[in-house]
Design an enzyme around this catalytic site. Structure first.
Site, PDB file in Angstrom:
ATOM      1  N   ASP A 198       0.551 -69.746  -0.332  1.00  0.00           N
ATOM      2  CA  ASP A 198       1.103 -69.257  -1.670  1.00  0.00           C
ATOM      3  C   ASP A 198      -0.089 -68.284  -2.119  1.00  0.00           C
ATOM      4  O   ASP A 198       0.415 -67.364  -3.185  1.00  0.00           O
ATOM      5  CB  ASP A 198       1.380 -70.170  -2.847  1.00  0.00           C
ATOM      6  CG  ASP A 198       0.072 -71.176  -3.128  1.00  0.00           C
ATOM      7  OD1 ASP A 198      -0.862 -70.907  -2.398  1.00  0.00           O
ATOM      8  OD2 ASP A 198       0.320 -71.844  -3.845  1.00  0.00           O
ATOM      9  N   GLU A 199      -1.133 -68.274  -1.603  1.00  0.00           N
ATOM     10  CA  GLU A 199      -2.253 -67.286  -2.065  1.00  0.00           C
ATOM     11  C   GLU A 199      -2.010 -66.007  -1.825  1.00  0.00           C
ATOM     12  O   GLU A 199      -2.701 -64.904  -2.374  1.00  0.00           O
ATOM     13  CB  GLU A 199      -3.539 -67.666  -1.414  1.00  0.00           C
ATOM     14  CG  GLU A 199      -3.942 -69.165  -1.873  1.00  0.00           C
ATOM     15  CD  GLU A 199      -5.442 -69.838  -1.493  1.00  0.00           C
ATOM     16  OE1 GLU A 199      -6.221 -68.887  -1.375  1.00  0.00           O
ATOM     17  OE2 GLU A 199      -5.640 -71.010  -1.335  1.00  0.00           O
TER      18      GLU A 199
ATOM     19  N   TYR B 111      -9.540 -63.895   2.510  1.00  0.00           N
ATOM     20  CA  TYR B 111      -8.694 -64.828   3.121  1.00  0.00           C
ATOM     21  C   TYR B 111      -7.308 -64.679   2.916  1.00  0.00           C
ATOM     22  O   TYR B 111      -6.452 -64.312   3.884  1.00  0.00           O
ATOM     23  CB  TYR B 111      -9.009 -66.272   2.742  1.00  0.00           C
ATOM     24  CG  TYR B 111      -7.930 -67.198   2.876  1.00  0.00           C
ATOM     25  CD1 TYR B 111      -7.513 -67.652   4.305  1.00  0.00           C
ATOM     26  CD2 TYR B 111      -7.198 -67.830   1.789  1.00  0.00           C
ATOM     27  CE1 TYR B 111      -6.438 -68.432   4.614  1.00  0.00           C
ATOM     28  CE2 TYR B 111      -6.027 -68.986   2.111  1.00  0.00           C
ATOM     29  CZ  TYR B 111      -5.925 -69.111   3.488  1.00  0.00           C
ATOM     30  OH  TYR B 111      -4.771 -69.905   3.780  1.00  0.00           O
TER      31      TYR B 111
HETATM   32  P1  NAD Z   1      -8.262 -75.670   9.194  1.00  0.00           P
HETATM   33  O1  NAD Z   1      -9.082 -74.721   9.180  1.00  0.00           O
HETATM   34  O2  NAD Z   1      -8.403 -77.176   8.900  1.00  0.00           O
HETATM   35  O3  NAD Z   1      -7.647 -75.529  10.786  1.00  0.00           O
HETATM   36  C1  NAD Z   1      -7.585 -74.152  11.447  1.00  0.00           C
HETATM   37  C2  NAD Z   1      -7.433 -74.757  13.051  1.00  0.00           C
HETATM   38  O4  NAD Z   1      -7.461 -73.288  13.549  1.00  0.00           O
HETATM   39  C3  NAD Z   1      -8.591 -75.340  13.532  1.00  0.00           C
HETATM   40  O5  NAD Z   1      -8.323 -76.287  14.465  1.00  0.00           O
HETATM   41  C4  NAD Z   1      -9.516 -74.154  14.192  1.00  0.00           C
HETATM   42  O6  NAD Z   1     -10.261 -74.582  15.349  1.00  0.00           O
HETATM   43  C5  NAD Z   1      -8.365 -73.371  14.748  1.00  0.00           C
HETATM   44  N1  NAD Z   1      -8.679 -71.826  15.095  1.00  0.00           N
HETATM   45  C6  NAD Z   1      -9.346 -71.124  14.204  1.00  0.00           C
HETATM   46  N2  NAD Z   1      -9.703 -69.811  14.935  1.00  0.00           N
HETATM   47  C7  NAD Z   1      -8.967 -69.925  16.060  1.00  0.00           C
HETATM   48  C8  NAD Z   1      -8.732 -68.984  17.430  1.00  0.00           C
HETATM   49  N3  NAD Z   1      -9.154 -67.883  17.044  1.00  0.00           N
HETATM   50  N4  NAD Z   1      -7.987 -69.604  18.036  1.00  0.00           N
HETATM   51  C9  NAD Z   1      -7.153 -70.732  18.225  1.00  0.00           C
HETATM   52  N5  NAD Z   1      -7.503 -71.650  17.160  1.00  0.00           N
HETATM   53  C10 NAD Z   1      -8.396 -71.143  16.288  1.00  0.00           C
HETATM   54  O7  NAD Z   1      -6.945 -74.825   8.595  1.00  0.00           O
HETATM   55  P2  NAD Z   1      -5.659 -75.718   7.624  1.00  0.00           P
HETATM   56  O8  NAD Z   1      -5.968 -76.248   6.357  1.00  0.00           O
HETATM   57  O9  NAD Z   1      -4.998 -76.712   8.510  1.00  0.00           O
HETATM   58  O10 NAD Z   1      -4.673 -74.615   7.491  1.00  0.00           O
HETATM   59  C11 NAD Z   1      -3.804 -74.403   8.852  1.00  0.00           C
HETATM   60  C12 NAD Z   1      -2.753 -73.140   8.230  1.00  0.00           C
HETATM   61  O11 NAD Z   1      -2.113 -73.290   7.109  1.00  0.00           O
HETATM   62  C13 NAD Z   1      -3.645 -71.864   8.187  1.00  0.00           C
HETATM   63  O12 NAD Z   1      -2.837 -70.854   8.755  1.00  0.00           O
HETATM   64  C14 NAD Z   1      -3.607 -71.639   6.705  1.00  0.00           C
HETATM   65  O13 NAD Z   1      -3.717 -70.278   6.066  1.00  0.00           O
HETATM   66  C15 NAD Z   1      -2.129 -72.351   6.360  1.00  0.00           C
HETATM   67  N6  NAD Z   1      -2.177 -73.104   4.921  1.00  0.00           N
HETATM   68  C16 NAD Z   1      -3.207 -74.028   4.491  1.00  0.00           C
HETATM   69  C17 NAD Z   1      -3.220 -74.220   3.118  1.00  0.00           C
HETATM   70  C18 NAD Z   1      -4.126 -75.582   2.770  1.00  0.00           C
HETATM   71  O14 NAD Z   1      -4.109 -76.050   1.667  1.00  0.00           O
HETATM   72  N7  NAD Z   1      -5.251 -75.844   3.597  1.00  0.00           N
HETATM   73  C19 NAD Z   1      -1.967 -74.393   2.466  1.00  0.00           C
HETATM   74  C20 NAD Z   1      -1.009 -73.468   2.789  1.00  0.00           C
HETATM   75  C21 NAD Z   1      -1.279 -72.664   4.012  1.00  0.00           C
HETATM   76  P1  TYD Z   2     -10.151 -75.201  -2.052  1.00  0.00           P
HETATM   77  O1  TYD Z   2     -10.032 -76.553  -1.760  1.00  0.00           O
HETATM   78  O2  TYD Z   2     -11.396 -74.379  -1.439  1.00  0.00           O
HETATM   79  O3  TYD Z   2      -8.965 -74.191  -1.971  1.00  0.00           O
HETATM   80  P2  TYD Z   2      -8.114 -73.007  -2.494  1.00  0.00           P
HETATM   81  O4  TYD Z   2      -9.727 -72.068  -2.781  1.00  0.00           O
HETATM   82  O5  TYD Z   2      -7.625 -72.806  -1.229  1.00  0.00           O
HETATM   83  O6  TYD Z   2      -7.338 -73.137  -3.572  1.00  0.00           O
HETATM   84  O7  TYD Z   2     -10.409 -75.098  -3.710  1.00  0.00           O
HETATM   85  C1  TYD Z   2      -9.287 -75.483  -4.520  1.00  0.00           C
HETATM   86  C2  TYD Z   2      -9.908 -75.290  -5.953  1.00  0.00           C
HETATM   87  O8  TYD Z   2     -11.191 -76.071  -6.237  1.00  0.00           O
HETATM   88  C3  TYD Z   2     -10.197 -73.820  -6.387  1.00  0.00           C
HETATM   89  O9  TYD Z   2      -9.965 -73.481  -7.608  1.00  0.00           O
HETATM   90  C4  TYD Z   2     -12.008 -73.905  -6.009  1.00  0.00           C
HETATM   91  C5  TYD Z   2     -12.281 -75.109  -6.700  1.00  0.00           C
HETATM   92  N1  TYD Z   2     -13.402 -75.789  -5.899  1.00  0.00           N
HETATM   93  C6  TYD Z   2     -14.431 -76.562  -6.896  1.00  0.00           C
HETATM   94  O10 TYD Z   2     -14.450 -76.372  -8.174  1.00  0.00           O
HETATM   95  N2  TYD Z   2     -15.503 -76.762  -5.952  1.00  0.00           N
HETATM   96  C7  TYD Z   2     -15.757 -76.994  -4.908  1.00  0.00           C
HETATM   97  O11 TYD Z   2     -16.554 -77.460  -4.375  1.00  0.00           O
HETATM   98  C8  TYD Z   2     -14.355 -76.416  -3.861  1.00  0.00           C
HETATM   99  C9  TYD Z   2     -14.760 -76.455  -2.519  1.00  0.00           C
HETATM  100  C10 TYD Z   2     -13.633 -75.723  -4.807  1.00  0.00           C
END
Ligand code: NAD
Ligand code: TYD
Length: 339
Positions: free
Chosen positions: A129-130, A155
């Site tokens: 959603d970002e 990002y």
């Molecule tokens: P994460 O950082 O935990 O995992 C990313 C994975 O990708 C890792 O296992 C890493 O080794 C692998 N990776 C990175 N670069 C690579 C490359 N060049 N080739 C192959 N593998 C590679 O990420 P996450 O939080 O699990 O997010 C996964 C996806 O979901 C991302 O595309 C992110 O944008 C999306 N997403 C995340 C969130 C969230 O809240 N974390 C929310 C919405 C969408």
């Molecule tokens: P984060 O977990 O990094 O996710 P995103 O930036 O993708 O939303 O951060 C969630 C929220 O928490 C964001 O508003 C930034 C804030 N934040 C802190 O206040 N302290 C922290 O140490 C971190 C990592 C995030």
């Protein structure tokens, strides 16, 4: 008949890892391939419960490495691709943006070219959603699929760029694609650089928790299992070419999240340390999930039940996150925060 093949990129990370386990357990009739480069965010120990299963396979590869990826697709002829692999942490994109363009944009381009070289049934691009930018604090406003993309961080700009590439491969080449845009996830195996696992691990160690700015920024939290079921539904039933927002109406300020964790663990609010705000810190994210609900999706957790399950998981799996925070993560934390 041969088994259908599902390629999951980034399946050693947080959400991709949960999704790989979900698919291996739920679809024994599919072969699930986890392709991951194993960056700092990837770890395979989380898959000890499934690694001996016949329908789980691991390939170590970089998604941006065209010479490896294209032949792999031509050899395996995957039916489905679910693309998670990415650099995913906003703070890291502020200090080192270039790797975000390389992995998230160029890497996605290679995966799309590879998918184009074979006959795939569906390509699901897991976005965020970002890409929509930020909302103000008016609680009646939400991101819909029609909200214009206005990414603010390196990002989210890299994720929006990859969304446009996926859309272009559908419009130009007729590739069967979906894009999902989910709100903030939390749950098991969340890497402890993100707010929720960072807070849980530090509170459990009686260490200060850095809260950016005044702590009033709002995120819309979704348990990772509910994200997995949403992607499963879109993979099988999503209309090709469509975007689906994923979120469960669980908005909280960062301070509410941190205080909930501290209270649940019966620790003191004195652990909260307000620190310098993140550059370009998005105020609020909030998802309107109506379109996905109409497709048949319903989350199983609300924030109260999900955060309780997650805290218990971190209590039960101390070994997993301790092994991470005792590695190179420590120097990352020290560089990032002076607390
Ligand atoms: P994460 O950082 O935990 O995992 C990313 C994975 O990708 C890792 O296992 C890493 O080794 C692998 N990776 C990175 N670069 C690579 C490359 N060049 N080739 C192959 N593998 C590679 O990420 P996450 O939080 O699990 O997010 C996964 C996806 O979901 C991302 O595309 C992110 O944008 C999306 N997403 C995340 C969130 C969230 O809240 N974390 C929310 C919405 C969408
Ligand atoms: P984060 O977990 O990094 O996710 P995103 O930036 O993708 O939303 O951060 C969630 C929220 O928490 C964001 O508003 C930034 C804030 N934040 C802190 O206040 N302290 C922290 O140490 C971190 C990592 C995030």
């Amino acid at each position: 008949m041969s088994k259908k093949k599902v390629l999951v990129t980034g399946g050693a990370g947080f959400i991709g890892g949960n999704f790989v386990q979900y698919m291996v357990e739920r679809y024994p009739e599919y072969d699930v391939y986890n392709l991951d480069e194993l960056t700092y965010a990837g770890d395979l120990t989380k898959h000890s419960g499934i690694e001996s299963k016949d329908n789980y396979h691991f390939v170590k590869a970089d998604i941006a490495d065209r010479e490896t990826i294209i032949p792999l697709f031509k050899k395996e002829k995957f039916d489905y691709v679910v693309h998670f692999a990415a650099e995913s942490h906003v703070d890291r994109s502020i200090t080192d943006p270039e790797i975000f363009t390389r992995t998230n944009v160029l890497g996605t381009q290679v995966i799309l070219d590879a998918a184009k070289s074979i006959d795939i049934t569906k390509f699901v691009h897991v976005s965020t959603d970002e890409v929509y930018g930020e909302l103000d604090f008016d609680p009646t406003t939400f991101f819909t699929e029609e909200t214009p993309l206005q990414p603010n961080s390196p990002y989210s700009a890299s994720k929006a760029s990859s969304d446009f590439l996926v859309r272009a491969y559908h419009e130009t080449f007729g590739m069967p694609v979906n894009i999902t845009r989910c709100s903030n996830n939390y749950g098991p195996y969340h890497f402890p650089e993100k707010l929720i696992p960072l807070t849980i691990s530090r509170v459990l160690n009686d260490e200060k928790v850095p809260v950016y700015g005044d702590g009033k920024n709002i995120r819309d939290w979704l348990h990772v299992q509910d994200h997995c079921s949403a992607i499963d539904l879109v993979l099988h039933d999503g209309t090709s070419g469509e975007v689906y927002n994923v979120g469960g109406h669980n908005e909280c300020t960062n301070l509410e999240v941190v205080k909930t964790i501290i209270n649940t663990l019966e620790k003191s609010d004195d652990l909260i340390e307000f620190v310098t705000d993140r550059l370009g810190h998005d105020k609020r994210y909030a998802i309107d999930p109506t379109k996905l609900e109409k497709l048949g999706w319903k989350p199983t957790y609300n924030f109260e039940t999900g955060i309780a399950q997650t805290i218990q998981w971190y209590l039960d799996n101390k070994k997993w996150w301790e092994q991470i925070i005792s590695g190179e993560y420590q120097s990352y934390f020290e560089k990032q925060y002076s607390i």
